[in-house]
Design an enzyme around this catalytic site. Structure first.
Site, PDB file in Angstrom:
ATOM      1  N   LYS A 216       0.789  -1.240   0.036  1.00 46.88           N
ATOM      2  CA  LYS A 216       0.126   0.064  -0.112  1.00 46.88           C
ATOM      3  C   LYS A 216       0.865   1.106   0.089  1.00 46.88           C
ATOM      4  CE  LYS A 216      -3.715   2.040   2.775  1.00 46.88           C
ATOM      5  NZ  LYS A 216      -4.503   1.728   4.095  1.00 46.88           N
TER       6      LYS A 216
ATOM      7  N   SER B  72      -9.198   2.980   3.480  1.00 45.28           N
ATOM      8  CA  SER B  72      -8.372   3.460   2.563  1.00 45.28           C
ATOM      9  C   SER B  72      -7.547   2.390   1.742  1.00 45.28           C
ATOM     10  CB  SER B  72      -7.422   4.585   3.504  1.00 45.28           C
ATOM     11  OG  SER B  72      -6.455   3.783   4.341  1.00 45.28           O
TER      12      SER B  72
ATOM     13  N   SER C   7      -9.743   0.851   7.727  1.00 42.51           N
ATOM     14  CA  SER C   7      -9.092   0.805   6.327  1.00 42.51           C
ATOM     15  C   SER C   7      -8.598  -0.553   5.680  1.00 42.51           C
ATOM     16  CB  SER C   7      -7.869   1.910   6.136  1.00 42.51           C
ATOM     17  OG  SER C   7      -8.360   2.946   6.557  1.00 42.51           O
TER      18      SER C   7
END
Length: 469
Positions: free
Chosen positions: A78, A153, A177
């Site tokens: 990520k 996210s 997230s």
């Protein structure tokens, strides 16, 4: 090669010389070429680097070397997480794409486990939105229906796994997230306990955790095993588990008391589809012999929740070393400006209140129930682009969709409790809807046992977006 196969099975195939790491990497890169332009899961690619790593991994197999647990299996990182030699733009126009010089501990553990780093996945600016949308990278879309969001996210991570662009993906979670995008994309999202996976910076007043998004419970458990290897340099760590988490897969949990909460702690309405997901999980758990009953747990006061959402998150954002903060999203610039109007005592009071209230929150597990079952989200996946538009248009106002998305998840970050979302329901318009299990302090093991039993009953690993198979 089945691109929707688990990382555990791919690693087994590499060890047995049934698949080569080169074949696996090439298959995923080809799928990224084909499908990611529409989805937008990846923001940076290192195709030649990962191919070279795959060739080295292949040679190690041929030479008979000792192989790590996930030798030769690719994984994307990520874009909030540091890898030396790779950019980390944090999804923001306000950050440079210069290569970083350090590597975060979770990545070191993934490398030690034999994973091959394959690109970086999208995140909203600083991870501060419930959908993966930014002015820098655009919208990451839901592989089940690109008109909808993949969540945030870690939406790039979830979209990559759901679309068969990677077998598993690194993710992190500061308010939901990992679990929000896993729910939106029909995947397993296990949020570890606070301190389980080593971090040199426990951001957002220790609310953030590192983890992964997977398709199977066995992958979630096995990745947690390798990611949670101890590190003496971190400030604190979770107690050692009784046995490897992989050994909890399929293990009988015995009869448990499972409380069910269907009303959002924030007071916002809960969509009937989300209620249906939790109710279905409850019926399945009941069929396994557990006692399932309505629960009314105590969570945080409004003062503590607003202290986290504003004092803590605003101040954490203000402290981010942006290269150019004026290029941050408008809703984040508003937060930074608001942080500058508050003195340090407000932050200290908020942090203290979160800690003291967490004592009673955590005490309910083992006393009033063993596990808490809730919907993962209070709403189905939102329309693509809606969350960022809403946030930038109304940075100081109430944003219903965003609150609905974090209503059941954020309490786990404040309290440090482990939780997992499981894709047990599909909405009437074909979108995945998750159910959420919250475990007691340090008790990921019980979540793995329950999740693996539900997986066997439900069979979600065989469900994929039909147009991407």
């Amino acid at each position: 090669m089945d691109p929707f196969d688990s990382a555990v099975r791919l690693a087994q195939a590499v060890r047995k010389r049934e698949l080569s790491p080169v074949e696996i990497v090439d298959a995923y890169l080809e799928r990224i070429d084909r499908f990611d332009p529409e989805i937008g899961a990846f923001v940076w690619r290192n195709d030649e680097d990962v191919r070279r790593a795959a060739r080295r991994a292949e040679q190690a197999v041929m030479d008979g070397e000792e192989l790590a647990a996930f030798h030769g299996v690719p994984i994307p990182i990520k874009d909030l997480t540091m890898v030396a030699g790779q950019p980390a733009t944090f999804g923001s126009r306000g950050m440079s794409d210069a290569p970083r010089t350090s590597t975060d501990p979770v990545v070191t553990r993934l490398l030690d486990a034999g994973f091959l780093l394959m690109g970086r996945t999208s995140t909203p600016d600083m991870g501060m939105l419930t959908a993966t949308e930014s002015s820098r990278y655009g919208i990451t879309r839901n592989p089940w229906n690109p008109a909808f969001s993949s969540g945030g996210s870690s939406g790039g991570a979830a979209a990559a796994v759901a679309a068969g662009l990677a077998p598993v993906a690194h993710a992190n979670d500061g308010g939901g997230s990992i679990r929000m995008p896993a729910s939106c994309c029909g995947l397993v999202g296990l949020k570890p306990s606070r301190g389980r996976v080593p971090q040199y910076l426990a951001a957002w007043e220790h609310a953030t955790v590192e983890g992964a998004i997977t398709r199977t419970v066995s992958d979630a458990a096995a990745l947690l095993d390798v990611m949670s290897a101890p590190d003496d340099l971190v400030m604190y760590r979770a107690p050692e588990p009784r046995r490897p988490f992989s050994d909890e897969v399929g293990r009988d949990s015995g009869p448990l008391r499972i409380g069910v909460l269907l009303e959002a702690p924030t007071g916002v309405p809960v969509d009937p589809e989300c209620v249906a997901a939790a109710e279905r999980a409850g019926r399945l758990l009941e069929s396994l012999g557990h006692t399932v009953f309505p629960a009314s747990p105590r969570f945080y006061t409004e003062e503590a929740m607003s202290g986290y959402a504003q004092a803590v998150l605003d101040a954490s954002l203000w402290a981010v070393p942006y290269d150019d903060p004026e290029k941050a999203e408008p809703h984040l610039r508003f937060r930074m400006e608001r942080a500058a109007t508050r003195h340090s005592g407000i932050y200290t009071r908020a942090a203290a209140l979160m800690q003291t209230e967490s004592v009673e929150v955590r005490a309910q597990w083992g006393r009033d129930f063993d596990v808490l079952l809730t919907p993962t989200l209070a709403c189905p996946p939102p329309q693509a682009g809606a969350c960022l538009e809403e946030a930038n248009a109304n940075p100081d106002g109430f944003r219903l969709t965003e609150v609905q998305m974090i209503s059941f998840t954020s309490v786990c970050n404040i309290s440090g409790l482990p939780a997992v979302t499981l894709p047990v329901h599909t909405s009437s318009d074909g979108l995945p809807i998750g159910a959420h299990l919250i475990g007691g302090p340090w008790n990921e093991a019980v979540l793995v046992r329950l999740a693996s039993a539900l997986e066997e009953l439900d069979g979600w690993p065989t469900r994929h977006p039909p147009h991407l198979t």
